[in-house]
Motif scaffolding. Structure first.
Motif, PDB file in Angstrom:
ATOM      1  N   SER A  38       2.891   0.610   7.424  1.00 50.70           N
ATOM      2  CA  SER A  38       1.764   0.911   8.056  1.00 50.70           C
ATOM      3  C   SER A  38       0.358   0.304   7.980  1.00 50.70           C
ATOM      4  CB  SER A  38       1.417   2.531   7.570  1.00 50.70           C
ATOM      5  OG  SER A  38       0.334   3.148   8.192  1.00 50.70           O
ATOM      6  N   ASN A  39      -0.394   0.289   8.950  1.00 54.43           N
ATOM      7  CA  ASN A  39      -1.883  -0.633   8.891  1.00 54.43           C
ATOM      8  C   ASN A  39      -2.871   0.222   8.770  1.00 54.43           C
ATOM      9  OD1 ASN A  39      -0.546  -3.044   9.362  1.00 54.43           O
ATOM     10  ND2 ASN A  39      -0.431  -2.470  11.474  1.00 54.43           N
ATOM     11  N   ASP A  52      -5.991   2.286   6.969  1.00 58.00           N
ATOM     12  CA  ASP A  52      -6.905   2.038   6.260  1.00 58.00           C
ATOM     13  C   ASP A  52      -6.576   2.431   4.663  1.00 58.00           C
ATOM     14  OD1 ASP A  52      -8.354   0.582   8.219  1.00 58.00           O
ATOM     15  OD2 ASP A  52      -9.473   2.333   8.517  1.00 58.00           O
ATOM     16  N   LYS A  53      -6.379   3.697   4.441  1.00 61.51           N
ATOM     17  CA  LYS A  53      -6.135   4.411   3.464  1.00 61.51           C
ATOM     18  C   LYS A  53      -4.564   4.393   3.067  1.00 61.51           C
ATOM     19  CE  LYS A  53      -8.350   8.137   0.597  1.00 61.51           C
ATOM     20  NZ  LYS A  53      -9.168   9.291   0.693  1.00 61.51           N
ATOM     21  N   LYS A  54      -4.163   4.123   2.031  1.00 59.95           N
ATOM     22  CA  LYS A  54      -2.840   4.193   1.547  1.00 59.95           C
ATOM     23  C   LYS A  54      -2.714   4.824   0.275  1.00 59.95           C
ATOM     24  CE  LYS A  54      -1.708  -0.102   4.235  1.00 59.95           C
ATOM     25  NZ  LYS A  54      -2.849  -0.491   4.671  1.00 59.95           N
ATOM     26  N   LYS A 114       0.442   2.790  -2.350  1.00 63.71           N
ATOM     27  CA  LYS A 114       0.161   1.642  -1.795  1.00 63.71           C
ATOM     28  C   LYS A 114       0.990   0.489  -1.394  1.00 63.71           C
ATOM     29  CE  LYS A 114      -4.205  -1.352  -1.830  1.00 63.71           C
ATOM     30  NZ  LYS A 114      -5.400  -1.929  -2.572  1.00 63.71           N
ATOM     31  N   LYS A 115       1.911   0.465  -2.496  1.00 61.15           N
ATOM     32  CA  LYS A 115       2.931  -0.841  -2.000  1.00 61.15           C
ATOM     33  C   LYS A 115       3.656  -0.443  -1.109  1.00 61.15           C
ATOM     34  CE  LYS A 115       7.118  -2.773  -4.467  1.00 61.15           C
ATOM     35  NZ  LYS A 115       7.630  -2.573  -5.861  1.00 61.15           N
ATOM     36  N   TYR A 116       4.217   0.533  -1.075  1.00 57.12           N
ATOM     37  CA  TYR A 116       5.432   0.966  -0.109  1.00 57.12           C
ATOM     38  C   TYR A 116       4.866   1.222   1.338  1.00 57.12           C
ATOM     39  CZ  TYR A 116       8.619   0.631  -3.765  1.00 57.12           C
ATOM     40  OH  TYR A 116       9.484   0.280  -4.834  1.00 57.12           O
ATOM     41  N   LEU A 117       3.667   2.082   1.378  1.00 56.98           N
ATOM     42  CA  LEU A 117       3.061   2.312   2.694  1.00 56.98           C
ATOM     43  C   LEU A 117       2.518   0.851   3.365  1.00 56.98           C
ATOM     44  CD1 LEU A 117       0.773   5.533   2.466  1.00 56.98           C
ATOM     45  CD2 LEU A 117       3.013   5.106   3.301  1.00 56.98           C
ATOM     46  N   GLY A 118       2.323  -0.163   2.476  1.00 60.43           N
ATOM     47  CA  GLY A 118       1.669  -1.478   2.901  1.00 60.43           C
ATOM     48  C   GLY A 118       3.167  -2.073   3.541  1.00 60.43           C
ATOM     49  N   TYR A 119       4.420  -1.757   3.602  1.00 56.79           N
ATOM     50  CA  TYR A 119       5.370  -2.426   4.305  1.00 56.79           C
ATOM     51  C   TYR A 119       5.574  -1.786   5.504  1.00 56.79           C
ATOM     52  CZ  TYR A 119       7.313  -3.796  -0.147  1.00 56.79           C
ATOM     53  OH  TYR A 119       7.420  -4.262  -1.746  1.00 56.79           O
ATOM     54  N   ARG A 152      -0.516   3.040  -7.036  1.00 54.46           N
ATOM     55  CA  ARG A 152      -0.073   1.544  -6.855  1.00 54.46           C
ATOM     56  C   ARG A 152       0.960   1.726  -6.101  1.00 54.46           C
ATOM     57  NH1 ARG A 152      -0.609   0.386 -11.823  1.00 54.46           N
ATOM     58  NH2 ARG A 152       1.646   0.524 -12.299  1.00 54.46           N
TER      59      ARG A 152
END
Length: 289
Positions: free
Chosen positions: A227-228, A230-232, A220-225, A217
């Motif tokens: 990077s685009n 698919d897999k985080k 996924k949260k910080y990579l979402g800031y 979790r």
């Protein structure tokens, strides 16, 4: 015979709990399939194994998923044959399905720099912990399970190293960057101030040992800031570590040792990403390109 087989994987083969759990799921699924045929695991024929594989394909399971189940069957029946519990291995001639070759996904250097150089982490215990998780996964390439199992006594801040217990209980020492050492000192201080006395380095907001879904979790949260992709996941940061090391000229054998791979073949997959980068540079810079 499933339970003795799982104990064999854990105690003799030194497989991880996660891997053994996957084997158990695969065998229980096959056992359920055999019940409709009034057959038992130890009595299954090659024809029955192939029928199950066909049913998995018809259900839309990916070749990669089916191949894992084939591997589980092969290992299980090899175990039974070795123990002389069966006379013939029904999985001996099972062949894996062809799979499309996929390069490991990774985060770009500029994106990781944007994440770690800016103040997206809060200035409290939770923020310090989250930053340690992201920095250690990226800076050392350790696996999620290795991070969760990391204890304070495994961290040598004086020499700037961490001791990691990898697959099959193999230990390895990984160096830390100076920035990692400073970050860990700050985090440990924050952890102590919060009154958490867990021997494990990474803990929850309640001071308990971290767990897989929590790490997933947070990553996924910080990579979402930034990077685009698919897999985080935590494993993407492991891919990113290896790719960036090789891009910067690191020796392949050194990267292999840092990752804790048993063979060089597992590490070589990352060279493809580096070759793709070289091709791009060539196309952009060479007059004959």
């Amino acid at each position: 015979m499933i339970k003795p087989f799982l104990k064999y994987l854990l105690n003799e083969k030194r497989y991880s709990v996660h891997t053994v759990g996957s084997y158990e799921i695969d065998l229980l699924q096959f056992q359920s399939f055999l019940e409709d045929l009034d057959a038992d695991l130890d009595q299954a024929s090659t024809k029955m194994l192939r029928a199950w594989i066909v049913s998995l394909i018809e259900e839309g399971k990916s070749p990669r998923s089916v191949n894992r189940k084939i591997a589980s069957l092969r290992t299980y029946y090899k175990f039974l044959l070795k123990r002389e519990l069966i006379k013939k291995n029904p999985a001996l001639n099972l062949k894996p399905l062809k799979t499309a070759k996929q390069l490991p996904q990774f985060v770009q250097k500029s994106e990781m720099n944007n994440l770690l150089d800016h103040s997206v982490f809060s200035d409290d215990f939770e923020g310090h912990r989250d930053r340690v998780i992201m920095e250690l996964l990226y800076s050392t390439g350790i696996r999620r399970a290795e991070l969760i199992g990391l204890k304070e006594e495994d961290v040598d801040l004086f020499n700037g190293t961490i001791k990691v217990l990898g697959k099959r209980n193999k230990e390895r020492i990984i160096p830390l960057a100076k920035s990692n050492v400073a970050l860990l000192k700050s985090y440990i201080s924050s952890k102590n101030n919060a009154g958490f006395e867990s021997p494990f380095m990474l803990v929850t907001n309640q001071g308990k040992q971290s767990y897989p879904m929590m790490i997933n979790r947070i990553v996924k949260k910080y990579l979402g800031y930034i990077s685009n992709i698919d897999k985080k996941s935590p494993h993407v940061l492991r891919h990113t570590f290896a790719t960036h090391m090789l891009d910067n000229g690191a020796d392949l054998n050194a990267v292999k040792d840092l990752l804790g791979h048993a063979s060089l073949a597992a590490t070589q997959v990352y060279t493809h990403n580096s070759l793709e980068k070289l091709k791009t540079v060539f196309d952009q810079a060479h007059p004959k390109a």
